[in-house]
Scaffold this active site. Structure first.
Site: not given
Length: 337
Positions: A157, A11-13, A153
């Protein structure tokens, strides 16, 4: 050579964090499901670049698959685990909430069980600024109450934070939750505003500007975020002794080796100013489609970065114009436009 397991490594991170830890001398195991939430080719390219380093190992599977994480962590025994894998996106959670239950709740439970059976020196898990929800007191501090999430979402979290705290308390597992604030930069996610805006402007299409542009975001450049995570690895929380007071401003639990830390730019930027930075980097004005606020969204985010600085001495280094220009340069190169 210390060993790190990074979930969501394609993924991006995860890609940027994997690069950082490899450069810091870690052996990195990158776990990723390679889901089609956005273009898989982008994830595959990130993973291919990581695999060019012999200290990187890729494992492609799903968090929620029975036994997968237990077997992996039992076999590899990583020193540090950074849990980034999740079903992301505020708006998508309205349309497909079950995917958030599977990845974010069941997947995180599987990870916690695997770490309980195979403790590591520090488990770091990604949360989000979205957990602050309807809070209006800003900047957001980790010690603020956060019980009014406005998207499913965000709710998953916040549940991850509660799950992590219970495991830290029960099994003495050092756990740090970090709350991200609108991360952007090269190799970013196509569902994020910067990516969508850049693509639309270059195509001559109008961009959707929510809440008629009256929004502020604590835009955080990817290198700043990753630096904060890397430095937090060495700041594992320690359970306070009985009767020991937690320092003022510290989110350390009084009953567990558990802490929540914001990682943001600590300087909210108006959405219209962010769009102007994109226009400047592209040399092209955007056509704008002004719209009402979207369900589950919030008008502003703003991180208090005091605790991160106290724990690591680190603060953000990248201005929004510079960060946006770096993304635009990457986008033009990657897509040949």
């Amino acid at each position: 050579m210390p060993k790190a397991l990074i979930t969501g490594a394609a993924g991006f991170i995860g890609y940027h964090l994997s690069k950082r830890l490899l450069a810091d001398g870690y052996e990195v195991i990158g776990f990723d499901a390679m889901t089609d939430y956005y273009e898989v080719a982008l994830k595959e390219r990130r993973q291919q670049m990581l695999l060019q380093n012999s200290a990187f190992k890729a494992v492609n599977d799903r968090l929620e698959a029975d036994g997968v994480l237990m077997d992996l962590i039992t076999d590899e025994k990583p020193d540090v685990i950074v849990h980034l894998a999740a079903q992301a996106g505020v708006r998508y959670s309205i349309d497909n909430p079950k995917s958030y239950v599977e990845a974010n709740l069941i997947g995180t439970f599987n990870l916690l069980e695997a770490v309980r059976a195979n403790p590591c020196s520090h488990l770091l898990m990604a949360s989000t600024s979205s957990v602050y929800g309807a809070n209006t007191e800003m900047p957001y501090a980790e010690t603020h109450k956060a019980d009014s999430q406005m998207s499913f979402y965000a709710a998953t979290k916040k549940a991850n934070e509660a799950m992590g705290h219970s495991y830290a308390h029960l099994y003495d597992l050092p756990i740090t939750m970090f709350r991200f604030f609108t991360v952007y930069g090269p190799w970013g996610r196509p569902d994020m505003a910067l990516f969508k805006f850049t693509k639309a402007i270059l195509n001559g299409d109008a961009i959707d500007v929510y809440n008629h542009g009256d929004m502020r975001r604590d835009f955080t450049y990817i290198d700043d975020l990753v630096a904060g995570i890397a430095m937090l690895i060495d700041a594992a929380p320690v359970r306070p002794a009985p009767g020991e007071a937690v320092p003022e401003g510290d989110s350390l639990s009084p009953v567990a080796p558990f802490r929540v830390v914001n990682i943001g730019n600590s300087e909210p930027v108006q959405l219209m100013a962010f769009i102007e930075a994109i226009e400047a980097a592209l040399g092209q004005e955007a056509k704008k489609n002004f719209m009402d606020m979207q369900p589950g969204d919030v008008p502003a985010t703003w991180a208090d970065g005091t605790l991160l600085n106290t724990l690591t001495g680190y603060g953000p280094q990248t201005s929004v114009p510079d960060g946006v220009a770096n993304f635009v340069a990457w986008y033009r190169d990657y897509y040949g436009v």
